[in-house]
Design a protein around this motif. Structure first.
Motif, PDB file in Angstrom:
ATOM      1  N   GLY A   1     -21.033  67.798  33.808  1.00  0.00           N
ATOM      2  CA  GLY A   1     -20.149  68.905  34.190  1.00  0.00           C
ATOM      3  C   GLY A   1     -19.750  68.851  35.657  1.00  0.00           C
ATOM      4  O   GLY A   1     -19.619  67.770  36.253  1.00  0.00           O
TER       5      GLY A   1
ATOM      6  N   ALA B   1     -24.085  73.060  46.419  1.00  0.00           N
ATOM      7  CA  ALA B   1     -24.925  73.282  47.596  1.00  0.00           C
ATOM      8  C   ALA B   1     -26.118  74.179  47.271  1.00  0.00           C
ATOM      9  O   ALA B   1     -27.216  73.990  47.798  1.00  0.00           O
ATOM     10  CB  ALA B   1     -24.087  73.920  48.702  1.00  0.00           C
TER      11      ALA B   1
ATOM     12  N   PHE C   1     -21.238  79.801  39.278  1.00  0.00           N
ATOM     13  CA  PHE C   1     -21.360  79.521  40.717  1.00  0.00           C
ATOM     14  C   PHE C   1     -19.999  79.385  41.413  1.00  0.00           C
ATOM     15  O   PHE C   1     -19.926  79.182  42.615  1.00  0.00           O
ATOM     16  CB  PHE C   1     -22.294  78.332  40.958  1.00  0.00           C
TER      17      PHE C   1
ATOM     18  N   ARG D   1     -18.769  66.141  39.430  1.00  0.00           N
ATOM     19  CA  ARG D   1     -17.314  66.073  39.673  1.00  0.00           C
ATOM     20  C   ARG D   1     -16.911  66.821  40.937  1.00  0.00           C
ATOM     21  O   ARG D   1     -15.726  66.985  41.202  1.00  0.00           O
ATOM     22  CB  ARG D   1     -16.569  66.730  38.498  1.00  0.00           C
TER      23      ARG D   1
ATOM     24  N   ASP E   1     -10.626  72.455  38.886  1.00  0.00           N
ATOM     25  CA  ASP E   1     -10.542  72.055  40.284  1.00  0.00           C
ATOM     26  C   ASP E   1     -10.576  70.528  40.333  1.00  0.00           C
ATOM     27  O   ASP E   1     -11.089  69.892  39.404  1.00  0.00           O
ATOM     28  CB  ASP E   1     -11.707  72.653  41.076  1.00  0.00           C
TER      29      ASP E   1
ATOM     30  N   SER F   1     -21.332  69.269  38.277  1.00  0.00           N
ATOM     31  CA  SER F   1     -22.296  68.687  39.228  1.00  0.00           C
ATOM     32  C   SER F   1     -22.009  67.232  39.552  1.00  0.00           C
ATOM     33  O   SER F   1     -22.477  66.731  40.575  1.00  0.00           O
ATOM     34  CB  SER F   1     -23.726  68.842  38.705  1.00  0.00           C
TER      35      SER F   1
ATOM     36  N   GLU G   1     -26.663  66.612  22.668  1.00  0.00           N
ATOM     37  CA  GLU G   1     -27.174  67.715  21.836  1.00  0.00           C
ATOM     38  C   GLU G   1     -26.536  69.024  22.296  1.00  0.00           C
ATOM     39  O   GLU G   1     -26.943  69.617  23.302  1.00  0.00           O
ATOM     40  CB  GLU G   1     -28.711  67.766  21.963  1.00  0.00           C
TER      41      GLU G   1
ATOM     42  N   MET H   1     -23.468  63.593  28.686  1.00  0.00           N
ATOM     43  CA  MET H   1     -24.383  62.769  29.483  1.00  0.00           C
ATOM     44  C   MET H   1     -24.999  63.640  30.581  1.00  0.00           C
ATOM     45  O   MET H   1     -24.492  64.718  30.874  1.00  0.00           O
ATOM     46  CB  MET H   1     -23.604  61.630  30.160  1.00  0.00           C
TER      47      MET H   1
ATOM     48  N   GLY I   1     -25.592  65.399  33.837  1.00  0.00           N
ATOM     49  CA  GLY I   1     -24.715  65.775  34.949  1.00  0.00           C
ATOM     50  C   GLY I   1     -23.239  65.661  34.643  1.00  0.00           C
ATOM     51  O   GLY I   1     -22.418  65.503  35.540  1.00  0.00           O
TER      52      GLY I   1
ATOM     53  N   CYS J   1     -10.473  66.565  42.662  1.00  0.00           N
ATOM     54  CA  CYS J   1     -10.768  65.783  43.863  1.00  0.00           C
ATOM     55  C   CYS J   1     -10.113  64.410  43.747  1.00  0.00           C
ATOM     56  O   CYS J   1      -9.746  63.972  42.654  1.00  0.00           O
ATOM     57  CB  CYS J   1     -12.268  65.548  43.994  1.00  0.00           C
TER      58      CYS J   1
ATOM     59  N   LEU K   1     -21.919  80.461  25.083  1.00  0.00           N
ATOM     60  CA  LEU K   1     -23.315  80.546  24.623  1.00  0.00           C
ATOM     61  C   LEU K   1     -23.856  81.966  24.755  1.00  0.00           C
ATOM     62  O   LEU K   1     -24.540  82.478  23.860  1.00  0.00           O
ATOM     63  CB  LEU K   1     -24.185  79.584  25.439  1.00  0.00           C
TER      64      LEU K   1
ATOM     65  N   ALA L   1     -25.770  72.793  22.327  1.00  0.00           N
ATOM     66  CA  ALA L   1     -26.262  74.098  21.886  1.00  0.00           C
ATOM     67  C   ALA L   1     -25.074  74.923  21.415  1.00  0.00           C
ATOM     68  O   ALA L   1     -24.053  74.983  22.108  1.00  0.00           O
ATOM     69  CB  ALA L   1     -26.963  74.792  23.037  1.00  0.00           C
TER      70      ALA L   1
HETATM   71  C1  LIG Z   1     -13.580  69.599  41.581  1.00  0.00           C
HETATM   72  C2  LIG Z   1     -14.746  70.481  41.980  1.00  0.00           C
HETATM   73  C3  LIG Z   1     -15.132  70.519  43.320  1.00  0.00           C
HETATM   74  C4  LIG Z   1     -16.243  71.279  43.726  1.00  0.00           C
HETATM   75  N1  LIG Z   1     -16.672  71.209  45.012  1.00  0.00           N
HETATM   76  C5  LIG Z   1     -17.839  71.798  45.383  1.00  0.00           C
HETATM   77  C6  LIG Z   1     -18.358  71.612  46.691  1.00  0.00           C
HETATM   78  O1  LIG Z   1     -17.783  70.902  47.526  1.00  0.00           O
HETATM   79  N2  LIG Z   1     -19.544  72.228  47.013  1.00  0.00           N
HETATM   80  C7  LIG Z   1     -20.210  73.020  46.117  1.00  0.00           C
HETATM   81  O2  LIG Z   1     -21.255  73.570  46.465  1.00  0.00           O
HETATM   82  N3  LIG Z   1     -19.742  73.190  44.843  1.00  0.00           N
HETATM   83  C8  LIG Z   1     -18.590  72.598  44.472  1.00  0.00           C
HETATM   84  N4  LIG Z   1     -18.110  72.751  43.179  1.00  0.00           N
HETATM   85  C9  LIG Z   1     -18.836  73.623  42.240  1.00  0.00           C
HETATM   86  C10 LIG Z   1     -20.107  72.965  41.747  1.00  0.00           C
HETATM   87  O3  LIG Z   1     -19.852  71.630  41.320  1.00  0.00           O
HETATM   88  C11 LIG Z   1     -20.707  73.783  40.613  1.00  0.00           C
HETATM   89  O4  LIG Z   1     -20.820  75.142  41.046  1.00  0.00           O
HETATM   90  C12 LIG Z   1     -22.093  73.295  40.224  1.00  0.00           C
HETATM   91  O5  LIG Z   1     -22.079  71.901  40.007  1.00  0.00           O
HETATM   92  C13 LIG Z   1     -22.567  74.020  38.988  1.00  0.00           C
HETATM   93  O6  LIG Z   1     -23.713  73.366  38.507  1.00  0.00           O
HETATM   94  P1  LIG Z   1     -24.293  73.762  37.106  1.00  0.00           P
HETATM   95  O7  LIG Z   1     -25.515  72.947  36.920  1.00  0.00           O
HETATM   96  O8  LIG Z   1     -24.406  75.243  37.041  1.00  0.00           O
HETATM   97  O9  LIG Z   1     -23.151  73.385  36.050  1.00  0.00           O
HETATM   98  P2  LIG Z   1     -22.608  71.977  35.570  1.00  0.00           P
HETATM   99  O10 LIG Z   1     -22.799  70.911  36.562  1.00  0.00           O
HETATM  100  O11 LIG Z   1     -21.218  72.209  35.073  1.00  0.00           O
HETATM  101  O12 LIG Z   1     -23.578  71.607  34.366  1.00  0.00           O
HETATM  102  C14 LIG Z   1     -23.495  72.230  33.120  1.00  0.00           C
HETATM  103  C15 LIG Z   1     -23.936  71.217  32.083  1.00  0.00           C
HETATM  104  O13 LIG Z   1     -24.071  71.895  30.848  1.00  0.00           O
HETATM  105  C16 LIG Z   1     -23.591  71.050  29.825  1.00  0.00           C
HETATM  106  N5  LIG Z   1     -23.230  71.908  28.708  1.00  0.00           N
HETATM  107  C17 LIG Z   1     -22.167  72.740  28.605  1.00  0.00           C
HETATM  108  N6  LIG Z   1     -22.174  73.378  27.444  1.00  0.00           N
HETATM  109  C18 LIG Z   1     -23.266  72.947  26.779  1.00  0.00           C
HETATM  110  C19 LIG Z   1     -23.808  73.221  25.493  1.00  0.00           C
HETATM  111  N7  LIG Z   1     -23.214  74.098  24.671  1.00  0.00           N
HETATM  112  N8  LIG Z   1     -24.963  72.598  25.120  1.00  0.00           N
HETATM  113  C20 LIG Z   1     -25.565  71.705  25.954  1.00  0.00           C
HETATM  114  N9  LIG Z   1     -25.072  71.382  27.163  1.00  0.00           N
HETATM  115  C21 LIG Z   1     -23.949  72.003  27.576  1.00  0.00           C
HETATM  116  C22 LIG Z   1     -22.406  70.338  30.473  1.00  0.00           C
HETATM  117  O14 LIG Z   1     -22.076  69.142  29.787  1.00  0.00           O
HETATM  118  C23 LIG Z   1     -22.943  70.099  31.866  1.00  0.00           C
HETATM  119  O15 LIG Z   1     -23.591  68.849  31.999  1.00  0.00           O
HETATM  120  C24 LIG Z   1     -16.969  72.055  42.756  1.00  0.00           C
HETATM  121  C25 LIG Z   1     -16.570  72.036  41.410  1.00  0.00           C
HETATM  122  C26 LIG Z   1     -15.474  71.252  41.013  1.00  0.00           C
HETATM  123  C27 LIG Z   1     -15.070  71.230  39.571  1.00  0.00           C
END
Ligand SMILES: Cc1cc2nc3c(=O)[nH]c(=O)nc-3n(C[C@H](O)[C@H](O)[C@H](O)COP(=O)(O)OP(=O)(O)OC[C@H]3O[C@@H](n4cnc5c(N)ncnc54)[C@H](O)[C@@H]3O)c2cc1C
Length: 387
Positions: free
Chosen positions: A41, A342, A336, A45, A225, A43, A171, A37, A39, A227, A210, A173
């Motif tokens: 991952g 942030a 990240f 949580r 990690d 983002s 979908e 769905m 967000g 919460c 990937l 990848a």
């Molecule tokens: C418990 C926890 C607490 C955190 N606290 C903080 C905080 O307080 N402040 C802060 O700045 N950061 C925090 N972070 C880190 C932050 O959440 C992440 O660094 C950030 O959300 C990364 O965003 P992203 O878009 O790169 O990845 P994600 O949000 O993980 O998004 C990746 C997306 O890709 C999708 N995906 C994965 N593989 C595939 C595939 N093969 N094909 C298609 N889609 C795919 C996933 O389903 C997901 O929706 C925390 C993380 C966690 C787990």
């Protein structure tokens, strides 16, 4: 359905979603592939922290763009209440020997021209009477804050769609394919093939697999990690709290609940259910205990929910942001390492500039993937500051 676009983004988190939005604003045809769905991952949580403090110099550029230039007006831009607030944060110490780390953190911040001040425990409790007598000191960072992760991520999704971004959910990848030496196609588990001039991997923790399909190895740590969130409490304070050893962070949300997270410092252990990370009984109780220790008024507070997410952590805790030289057209935007929520809005702007060829709003030279090769081994590098 036409499966071609100017840019394919894999992953609909804050990084992929914000990039899609800013690219669509520039008139690019963008396709986002999401295996689950929107967000799904990290983002949705994460612990909601939006801090400019505690950044290494190389990451400070993106943090500055995100936190000073984008977050303050993001709710208006996305037409959604992101619940972004900047009430400031206290980075706390519970032992006298941790005070040196607070001073180091403060000095680094001042060098980066971030406002910061070391205060003792009594002064901390004068400013925030809810903090435990056990806390011996803190650094005050007035520019730090928090926001609602889900609302922000969905805000980018909704505005992106209005501008014509095509999202395909469910979908997954599974392979990136090259054509004539350039990244060109994304193959999905359902057997569909999508094509674009640029392919951005913003798949969080799962980016590693990937990137490997085109021979690029990103050393990620498999870490979870966690919460938890309490029942709504009477209004107490708006500051963000964190502890110098990373074991505890949190704040009170607009609707009164407290959200807390932190490392457990226990054995590294991953528990999953149907492929999703989940908490363990001992890690949840560790966070609950910390909440009551730091904020004694929360001793009787009920926990209504807890959750876990993959920590998108590289071995040096810095992201990989680069158009990969060996695979032109392929852009890595991942790793990240627990502090990417942030940075997300700044990443969207930066990735758009990388695609359009405009001057970049931040220096990304420290985030090239070949830094993992430079030392000839995968031993953890030491350039991430210990606060
Ligand atoms: C418990 C926890 C607490 C955190 N606290 C903080 C905080 O307080 N402040 C802060 O700045 N950061 C925090 N972070 C880190 C932050 O959440 C992440 O660094 C950030 O959300 C990364 O965003 P992203 O878009 O790169 O990845 P994600 O949000 O993980 O998004 C990746 C997306 O890709 C999708 N995906 C994965 N593989 C595939 C595939 N093969 N094909 C298609 N889609 C795919 C996933 O389903 C997901 O929706 C925390 C993380 C966690 C787990």
């Amino acid at each position: 359905m036409n499966n071609t676009a100017d840019v394919i983004i894999i992953g609909s988190g804050i990084v992929g979603g914000s990039a899609a939005y800013y690219m669509a604003k520039k008139g690019l045809k963008v396709l986002v592939l999401e295996k689950d769905m929107i967000g799904h991952g990290a983002s949705s949580r994460n612990g909601a922290g939006v801090r400019i403090s505690g950044r290494v110099d190389s990451e400070f550029g993106i943090a500055r763009v995100a936190i000073r230039e984008i977050w303050p007006t993001l709710s208006e831009e996305l037409e959604v209440d992101t619940e972004y607030e900047k009430p400031g944060s206290f980075l706390m110490a519970v032992k006298e020997e941790q005070m040196a780390a607070l001073h180091r953190s403060c000095e680094r911040a001042l060098k980066q021209e971030i406002e910061a001040e070391v205060i003792d425990g009594d002064e901390l409790r004068r400013r925030c009477p809810y903090i435990s007598e056990k806390v011996v000191g803190a650094v005050w960072y007035p520019e730090d804050g928090f926001a609602n992760p889900m609302k922000t991520t969905l805000g980018y999704y909704k505005q992106g769609r209005k501008l014509g971004v095509r999202y395909v959910t469910g979908e997954e990848a599974v392979e990136i394919r090259k054509c004539r030496g350039r990244a060109r196609q994304v193959v999905t588990a359902a057997g569909n093939i999508y094509e674009a001039d640029k392919i951005i991997v913003a798949a969080g923790f799962e980016s590693r697999a990937l990137m490997k399909t085109v021979g690029i190895h990103l050393p990620f740590l498999e870490r979870i990690d966690e919460c938890l969130i309490t029942e709504p409490q009477p209004p107490m304070f708006r500051y963000r709290l964190s502890c110098v050893d990373g074991n505890f962070y949190g704040h009170q949300t607009q609707h009164g609940s407290f959200i807390f997270g932190g490392n457990t410092n226990m054995e590294r252990y991953e528990d999953t259910y149907a492929g999703q990370p989940r908490n363990t009984a001992s890690s949840v109780s560790d966070k609950a205990r910390n909440a009551a220790l730091f904020v004694p008024a929360l001793r009787g507070a009920k926990i209504v929910r807890y959750w876990a997410g993959w920590l998108d952590s590289t071995i040096d805790r810095l992201p990989v942001i680069q158009e990969i030289p060996e695979v032109p057209g392929l852009i890595s935007a991942c790793g990240f390492s627990g502090h990417g929520f942030a940075l997300g809005p700044g990443m969207g702007r930066l990735l758009t500039e990388m695609v359009t060829g405009e001057p970049l709003c931040a220096d990304i030279s420290a985030f090239q993937y070949d830094r993992f090769h430079a030392e000839g081994c995968f031993g953890p590098r030491t350039n991430y500051p210990k606060v």
